[in-house]
Structures are given as structure tokens and as C-alpha cells.
Design an enzyme around this catalytic site. Structure first.
Site, PDB file in Angstrom:
ATOM      1  N   LEU A 505       0.817  -1.213   0.000  1.00 20.20           N
ATOM      2  CA  LEU A 505       0.000   0.000   0.000  1.00 20.20           C
ATOM      3  C   LEU A 505       0.851   1.264   0.000  1.00 20.20           C
ATOM      4  O   LEU A 505       0.428   2.310  -0.477  1.00 20.20           O
ATOM      5  CB  LEU A 505      -0.929   0.016   1.221  1.00 20.20           C
ATOM      6  CG  LEU A 505      -1.990  -1.091   1.288  1.00 20.20           C
ATOM      7  CD1 LEU A 505      -2.757  -0.990   2.600  1.00 20.20           C
ATOM      8  CD2 LEU A 505      -2.945  -0.995   0.112  1.00 20.20           C
ATOM      9  N   GLY A 506       2.020   1.171   0.578  1.00 23.02           N
ATOM     10  CA  GLY A 506       2.879   2.348   0.650  1.00 23.02           C
ATOM     11  C   GLY A 506       4.164   2.027   1.387  1.00 23.02           C
ATOM     12  O   GLY A 506       4.298   0.984   2.034  1.00 23.02           O
ATOM     13  N   GLY A 508       7.407   3.971   3.738  1.00 24.55           N
ATOM     14  CA  GLY A 508       7.930   5.158   4.398  1.00 24.55           C
ATOM     15  C   GLY A 508       9.295   4.894   4.985  1.00 24.55           C
ATOM     16  O   GLY A 508       9.910   3.848   4.741  1.00 24.55           O
ATOM     17  N   SER A 510      10.131   4.294   8.019  1.00 23.83           N
ATOM     18  CA  SER A 510      10.214   3.255   9.051  1.00 23.83           C
ATOM     19  C   SER A 510       9.801   1.872   8.573  1.00 23.83           C
ATOM     20  O   SER A 510      10.044   0.886   9.268  1.00 23.83           O
ATOM     21  CB  SER A 510       9.344   3.642  10.253  1.00 23.83           C
ATOM     22  OG  SER A 510       7.999   3.807   9.858  1.00 23.83           O
ATOM     23  N   GLY A 511       9.163   1.781   7.395  1.00 22.51           N
ATOM     24  CA  GLY A 511       8.768   0.451   6.937  1.00 22.51           C
ATOM     25  C   GLY A 511       7.765   0.487   5.799  1.00 22.51           C
ATOM     26  O   GLY A 511       7.431   1.556   5.268  1.00 22.51           O
ATOM     27  N   VAL A 513       3.929  -0.821   4.215  1.00 24.75           N
ATOM     28  CA  VAL A 513       2.569  -1.159   4.626  1.00 24.75           C
ATOM     29  C   VAL A 513       1.937  -2.066   3.573  1.00 24.75           C
ATOM     30  O   VAL A 513       2.001  -1.778   2.373  1.00 24.75           O
ATOM     31  CB  VAL A 513       1.713   0.107   4.822  1.00 24.75           C
ATOM     32  CG1 VAL A 513       0.304  -0.262   5.277  1.00 24.75           C
ATOM     33  CG2 VAL A 513       2.366   1.046   5.827  1.00 24.75           C
ATOM     34  N   ASP A 620       4.843  14.560  13.625  1.00 24.12           N
ATOM     35  CA  ASP A 620       5.068  14.372  12.184  1.00 24.12           C
ATOM     36  C   ASP A 620       3.756  14.522  11.411  1.00 24.12           C
ATOM     37  O   ASP A 620       3.378  13.653  10.626  1.00 24.12           O
ATOM     38  CB  ASP A 620       5.704  13.013  11.911  1.00 24.12           C
ATOM     39  CG  ASP A 620       6.371  12.948  10.533  1.00 24.12           C
ATOM     40  OD1 ASP A 620       6.644  14.019   9.957  1.00 24.12           O
ATOM     41  OD2 ASP A 620       6.598  11.834  10.038  1.00 24.12           O
TER      42      ASP A 620
END
Length: 794
Positions: A505-506, A508, A510-511, A513, A620
Site C-alpha cells: 500500500l505504501g 515510508g 520506518s517500513g 505497509v 510528524d
């Protein structure tokens, strides 16, 4: 024959000073024994000459009491005694010989009193059989393995430092459901679980009449009504207690043996102003930002030292038709219950007339959310103020009472900080008072062992509780509902749910999804954290933050996985992905949706800043972290950088700069204390981007060199046009792709709010609750028709 324990001068609180005597003989027999270094049983001093026969945790900093024999009647500091009589009674007598408390034991075979390591004070016969136990008579605290049944209740203290029985109860109600209830001098009112939902919607069942619950050694609470929760530091070797505090909240605590401080590892109520009776009759609970009590205009405190007595009117109520009255509107305030009438789909003026015509009506509540709901109030109890309440209370006051048009409830009188700040560390905080990271030893050090033992407790617990009672199918469904709430998943479960992490799904910093479907058919988003130096900090920040909050404008977390090197977070699936994909691409987001995002995200942040148990700073806020559901309702996500502040603490240290360039407040770079105003700054950038439709965080290039950000230029240009009184300034500021299809009033308000939010002087930035109020005031302006040209498209 009498066996005495005598309290001696100057050593009342030290168990070693208690002398056991058989009649008047000096030959001491240890009839009363003490558990080794864990719990103490003795006289506890709370005042100059007020003593209670009590059990407390020996290693806790403030000698935390878990049981009292005489909580409503303290005894004298010299000459009071506890006696084991020949008829088997355990009796507490005051200095004058009067009986203050006794066990009413009906057998003469009582041989000794003993304090067990579990914290249970027992009377035993010669064979060791228990004839009486304190576990059957709890005060405000439940200890592990202490059965909680239909005949028992936990009753709060009356106040800080006042150990007398208070007004808040934790009980099995008549319908077999565990509830929190206010039982005061004027009213009785249930306030937990959610009173707006029925039993099964709350994840409970009322079909099991056994009415039994227990807290185990791992920190898990299991009840016959389906209530099932665990401490965040779940695991063996931790001393715990479940206490109903004097503010009406039920909390699970864990003891840090090193510091002697308690950590809150679970609590029933996140928004303390929803506790009924907290501020007494006519009082209003407000967040400022900690929960405090306030009297409405025309009222004053009944007793300046005691909020339980609420507020009294500074006028006389009469039914005389000659008395002229007026109505004072207090925005976002309501009083729960005591509705003398209810009407739907009526106007504000009609609602006002209903209250005028009713002599007993003291106020009316009117909802602003479009339904036209009118509630007239015969009494004013359970008052609270929340920016999320879509209405107002209209107080009925004599015309002679002077009031201001702008009603401000400051809540200057503190009422409901649960416990003394010197003895509490909030479990959800990642930082101690010196900014050091809390070590989550018990939560994941023994993850695999805990998983196996948890399953054993689940199976054995349900078998013991329900096997003999025959659970109906509806009750079983209730258990399935509660078990589907926040929990720990296995890695195998999530691997299967995501089809081996197939649909991304995406991604970023940090990880990544992935989309998944759980066994119960819930669609979820599974965030798989990558290996990084801050992975543990990010992981537990999200678990400890969003795992314990619930708001429609915050992404719901269903659980987590912590196995070996795997760290995964399980969220609700949000259909329309993130705001940036609609705002900065070919998908032109319509004005109605933009305003909905601005208002909804402000409500979510207001909840974090003002209504949570802790002050939560997201750190954030940006379009990528604002997700949109099927109705384009915003949900703030990604709490991996969140900062949680203890109430009353000035700590603001961070191990490093956090956030995203372009959305970060100046204080990050200036090394100033970090407060919730950093979120306000980031929100300001987002709301201006909603208006303009472009990345204001980007840099403007002039002659091939970076000169200033789009944000700086946008604010400078808009301020100049407003100063020059240019009539069309707002049209120039709004996204040209909307082709003029927007509300001018709403757009002007959003720009005004945005500019004030990004002020370099953080003291000049507004608070999130004031932003919510400002946006709601223009929410009902003329709506822009949604067409295929201005609605979000894919």
C-alpha cells in the site's frame, strides 16, 4: 484469652515495632506473620493522630495501601490495638476501648492471623484451614488471584489523602455486567462501559450469571461478562494492582521495584471528563489541558475545598411569571442525563420555548450537527466540555445575572489528577522524567513464552468460568467480539493475512505497509518495520500511543506482532489512502472534502493534545500521515515519532530532531523545548496546502538558488494583499483547479488559522481545541455543490 498487637509511640508504621503479647505475658508468640518484604500489615498513619489497620506494598515509595480494616473510622495513635479474641473474632479497638472494626468470626477455633504473600490477610484454625480472609472484603483495590464476584465491590477513596469510602464503585451490575458507577449523595449513574452502546456493542455479554472475574500473575484480567484486558508490560515477576482511583477511573498498575514508583499499564477511561459526578451538581469538567472542574456563569462552588459538592446558583429559582429570564449559550458543553423532554427535528427557537414553558427546566441542550435535537434539563449533573461535542448548552438564568457573551470555562480548580505525581510514571510515555527511554522488559523479552502461556490461560480460564454454566451462542459471539479487539498477533497469522506480504500500500522511512484480510474477514493494513537503529523506539511508540486511544479521526490499531526480529503493526484499512495522493496529483479534491479534512484532522489533534490521559504530541503531521476513508473523513496515522508528556511534567527532551522537512516548527532547529505547538505549526502548513493545493514545503528557486519556501512566500503575499485590502485576495490564494467552487467564508477562516499556526513565535500559535471551535463556527456555511469536476477522482 486475648492476643494483642499494640501500637507503640514513635514507631507506628514500622512492623518491627509491633509487639505480640499473649495476655500480659512477656513471652511473645508470633501469632501474626508478615509476607517477606513484599507486603506489610500494621497501623498506617495518615494524619497527626489518625491511624488505619492496613496492608500496603512494602517497597512502594508512598507505601501504597491495598486494604484497610477501618477506612471510615481511624483510631487513636496511642493505645489502639488489634486483638484476636477467645471467641475467634479479630477486633480493632480504639484507645477508649470502643470497637472500631471486627471480623465477626463465628468459631472459637481461630488459632492465628497470617498475611499471605498474595496480600490476603487470613484467620486460620489449628489445621491451617482459612476461616476468614480480607480478600472477601476489598476496599478500592483488587490483587492478583483475588476473586471478584457478585457479592464484592471496589469503592474509591473520597479524595487525595482521604481514605474514607468515596462515591465511585466497580461492581457486577444486576445484569451480570461489570460496570463503573457514580453513587453520590444526589444521584447514581453508570458511566462505563460506553453508556451510548448496548451490552454486546461494548464487547460484553449478560448471559453468564456466574459473575466472577480475576486478575492473574501475567497482568491479564478475565471476566465472565467478556471483559478481557492485559497490562502493557504483560509477564511474570511484576507486582500489580487493579485500583478504582478517587477520580472514578479504574486503572491497572505495575510496580517498579527499583524506584518504588507505579506505572499505569491499563485504564478503563481515556477521557476523564466522561466520568459522571466528577465535578458534582451543576459543575462542568473541562480540559485545560488537564481535566479540571469549573462552575458555569451564575454559579459558584458550594464548598471551595470539595468539588464533590459541586456548584450552587447565585440566584433563587422561582416559577413566578414575573421573573424575567435569559439563555446563555456555552459552546461544546453538555450535561448528561436528567432530560425532562426530548424532541427531534425542531428549531433552536422551538427548543428554547419548551424550556421557557417548563418551570422546572434549568437549561436545554441543542445539537448543531443537523438533526435539530432538543433536550430540556430538569437537573444539571455530569457536565463536561469537549470540542468534539456537536452542540451547546443554553443555561436558563435570571435577566439580572450579569454574564459575558463569550463564556470561558477556565477550570482553574484542579479536581481529577488521579494520583500524586511523585509516585506515578505513565506507562505510555517513552520518556522518564529525565528523558530516558523506558525499557519494555516484560512486554517482549519473553514474547514466545508469553504467547504459549497466554493461550493456556485463555483455554483454562474460559473452561473454568463457563463449562458448568452452558454458554449460549449469543454469549459466545460476545467473546469473539472482545477477542477481536487490540491484541498480539503471531507472525504466521499476519503472513497468511497479507498473502505473504504481496499487496503493498505504501512505503515510508520506518517500513512498508501491506494490505491484508484477517481470519474474521476484517480488512487491515499491516505495517512491517524495517531494520533500523530506531526500530524498537518507533515500534513501541506506536503501540503505546495509538494502541490505547480511540477517536474517529485517528487510525485505529487492532494489534501488533513482536516475535524474534519481526516487528509489525496492524491497523484498520483506510480506503482512500493518504491526503497527498489526492491533493498534489491529478486528482482534484473538492472543497467540501478539503474542509472536512481540515476540521476532522483538527479534532483528532485536539483529542491528542487536550483529551487523552497523556498529552500526546504527534511530531510528524503532514499529508502523507492523514488518511482518508470512503467518505473522505480524515484519520491521522503514523505515531512512530510521537512524544508523550506526563501531566505536570516539564520534560521536553528528545534524542534527535524529529519530523519532516517543511512541516517542522522552528523550535526543532533552535533546540527549544518541544510542546504540542510543534503539531500546531505542522497543521498550519497542511491547512494552507489544503487551500492552495500545492506543496508549500517546497523551496522556490530564483536565479538557480534556493531563496525561500513556498510557505514563506505564500504567507508574505497573502498578508500584503490583506493589508492593502485587495478584494480578491482569497480567490488568488485558493487552488485554481477548483474553478471558483469553494466557500469564501471557510477559505478565509482556513487561511487565517493557517497563518496564525505557522507563526515563528509559538506563544502566538492557537491551541488545537480553539481551532476546532473556529472551524465549527463556519461549518454550516453555504455548501459548495459537489460535481464531477471538483470531487476527488481516481
Amino acid at each position: 484469652m486475648k492476643r494483642h498487637i499494640v501500637i507503640w509511640k514513635d514507631c507506628e508504621e514500622d512492623s518491627s515495632c509491633i509487639e505480640c503479647r499473649l495476655d500480659d505475658s512477656k513471652d511473645c508468640m508470633l501469632w501474626l506473620t508478615f509476607s517477606e518484604n513484599l507486603l506489610s500489615l500494621a497501623f498506617y498513619s495518615v494524619d497527626e493522630n489518625a491511624y488505619y489497620f492496613s496492608i500496603w506494598f512494602t517497597n512502594s515509595k508512598e507505601k501504597t495501601i491495598v486494604w484497610m480494616a477501618n477506612r471510615d473510622q481511624p483510631v487513636n495513635g496511642k493505645g489502639s490495638r488489634i486483638s484476636l479474641l477467645g471467641d475467634g473474632s479479630f477486633v480493632l479497638t480504639d484507645v477508649d476501648g470502643s470497637t472500631t472494626w471486627e471480623t465477626n468470626t463465628s468459631t472459637t477455633d481461630v488459632q492465628r492471623a497470617e498475611l499471605l504473600n498474595s496480600g490476603n490477610l487470613v484467620l486460620k484454625d489449628s489445621s491451617g484451614k482459612i476461616l476468614w480472609q480480607s480478600f472477601d472484603f476489598p476496599t478500592d483495590t483488587l490483587l492478583p488471584h483475588q476473586p471478584f464476584t457478585k457479592t464484592k465491590k471496589l469503592i474509591s477513596r473520597l479524595g487525595r489523602g482521604n481514605y474514607a469510602a468515596g462515591y465511585f464503585n466497580f461492581i457486577f451490575d444486576n445484569d451480570n455486567v461489570l460496570r463503573l458507577m457514580y453513587d453520590g449523595p444526589d444521584i447514581s449513574s453508570v458511566y462505563w462501559p460506553n453508556i451510548d452502546l448496548d451490552v454486546f456493542q461494548n464487547g460484553r455479554t449478560n448471559y453468564n450469571s456466574s459473575r466472577i472475574a480475576v486478575l492473574d500473575d501475567m497482568g491479564r484480567f478475565l471476566s465472565s461478562d467478556g471483559l478481557d484486558f492485559s497490562a502493557f508490560d504483560s509477564g511474570f515477576g511484576v507486582k500489580r494492582r487493579l485500583t478504582i482511583d478517587y477520580d472514578g477511573n479504574l486503572r491497572l498498575y505495575s510496580l517498579n521495584n527499583g524506584s518504588g514508583l507505579w506505572t499505569i499499564t491499563w485504564e478503563a477511561i481515556m477521557q476523564l471528563c466522561s466520568v459522571h459526578g466528577l465535578c458534582g451538581k451543576n459543575g462542568i469538567c473541562v480540559y485545560s489541558p488537564e481535566p479540571k472542574c469549573s462552575c458555569p456563569p451564575g454559579y459558584e462552588m458550594a464548598d471551595p475545598s470539595n468539588w464533590n459538592k459541586g456548584c450552587t446558583p447565585r440566584f433563587s429559582r422561582t416559577c413566578s411569571q414575573s421573573q424575567q429570564v435569559k439563555f446563555l449559550k456555552i459552546q461544546h458543553v453538555d450535561f448528561y442525563g436528567f432530560d425532562s423532554s426530548y424532541n427531534e427535528r425542531i428549531s433552536l427557537e422551538s427548543c428554547k420555548m419548551k424550556c421557557l414553558e417548563d418551570c422546572q427546566c434549568q437549561a436545554f441542550s441543542y445539537r448543531l450537527s443537523g438533526e435539530g435535537r432538543c433536550y430540556t434539563k430538569a437537573e444539571l449533573f455530569n457536565g463536561y466540555k469537549s470540542p468534539n461535542f456537536p452542540g451547546a448548552i443554553y443555561l436558563k438564568l435570571p435577566l439580572s445575572i450579569e454574564t459575558s457573551e463569550a463564556v470561558i470555562l477556565n477550570g482553574t480548580n484542579q479536581t481529577c489528577n488521579a494520583t500524586e505525581s511523585t509516585t506515578i510514571i505513565r506507562s505510555s510515555s517513552m520518556y522518564e522524567t529525565r528523558g530516558k527511554r523506558v525499557r519494555w522488559v516484560y512486554l517482549y523479552s519473553f514474547a514466545s513464552v508469553i504467547g504459549a502461556i497466554e493461550m493456556l490461560f485463555i483455554v483454562s480460564g474460559w473452561w473454568l468460568l463457563f463449562r458448568k454454566h452452558g454458554v449460549p451462542e449469543v454469549a459466545e459471539e460476545g467473546y469473539r467480539v472482545i477477542s477481536s479487539q487490540f491484541r498480539k498477533f503471531t507472525y504466521v497469522e499476519l503472513k497468511k493475512a497479507t498473502n505473504n506480504f504481496k499487496e503493498e500500500l505504501g512505503k515510508g522511512a520506518s517500513g512498508t505497509v501491506y494490505k491484508g484480510v484477517l481470519a474474521d474477514e476484517r480488512v487491515v493494513a499491516v505495517k512491517k518495520l524495517e531494520d533500523a537503529y530506531q526500530i524498537e523506539e518507533v515500534f513501541w511508540a506506536e503501540v503505546s500511543t495509538i494502541g490505547k486511544i480511540n477517536h474517529m479521526n485517528l487510525v485505529r490499531m487492532w494489534g501488533f506482532c513482536s516475535e524474534s526480529r519481526h516487528r509489525l503493526l496492524v491497523y484498520e484499512y483506510v480506503e482512500n489512502q493518504s491526503l497527498d495522493k489526492h491533493l498534489f496529483s491529478g486528482n482534484v479534491l473538492g472543497w467540501k472534502e478539503r474542509f472536512k479534512v481540515a476540521l476532522g484532522s483538527s479534532k483528532g489533534l485536539a483529542y491528542l493534545h487536550h483529551e487523552c490521559l497523556e498529552w500526546v504530541t504527534h511530531c510528524d503531521v503532514k499529508p502523507e500521515n492523514i488518511l482518508l476513508d470512503g467518505e473522505f473523513e480524515p484519520k491521522i496515522s503514523d505515531f512512530g515519532l510521537a512524544k508523550l508528556s506526563q501531566r505536570g511534567s516539564n520534560n521536553s527532551e528528545f534524542s534527535r530532531i524529529r519530523g519532516t522537512k517543511g512541516y517542522m516548527a522552528p523550535e526543532w532547529a533552535l533546540n527549544l523545548p518541544i510542546t504540542a505547538k510543534v503539531d500546531v505549526y505542522s497543521y498550519g502548513v497542511v491547512i494552507l496546502e489544503l487551500v492552495k493545493g500545492i506543496r508549500l514545503s517546497s523551496w522556490v528557486l530564483e536565479d538557480g538558488e534556493e531563496q525561500e519556501t513556498e510557505l514563506t512566500r505564500f504567507v508574505r503575499v497573502v498578508k500584503r494583499k490583506i493589508h492593502c485590502e485587495e478584494a480578491a485576495w482569497i480567490e488568488d490564494a485558493v487552488d485554481i483547479r477548483l474553478n471558483g467552487q469553494f466557500s469564501r467564508i471557510q477559505a478565509e477562516k482556513m487561511v487565517e488559522i493557517g497563518i496564525s499556526c505557522v507563526d515563528e513565535d509559538r506563544s502566538k500559535r492557537p491551541t488545537m481545541d480553539s481551532i476546532v471551535q473556529a472551524l465549527m463556527e463556519c461549518e454550516d456555511e453555504v455548501k459548495v455543490p459537489i460535481t464531477s469536476e471538483n470531487r476527488g477522482r481516481t
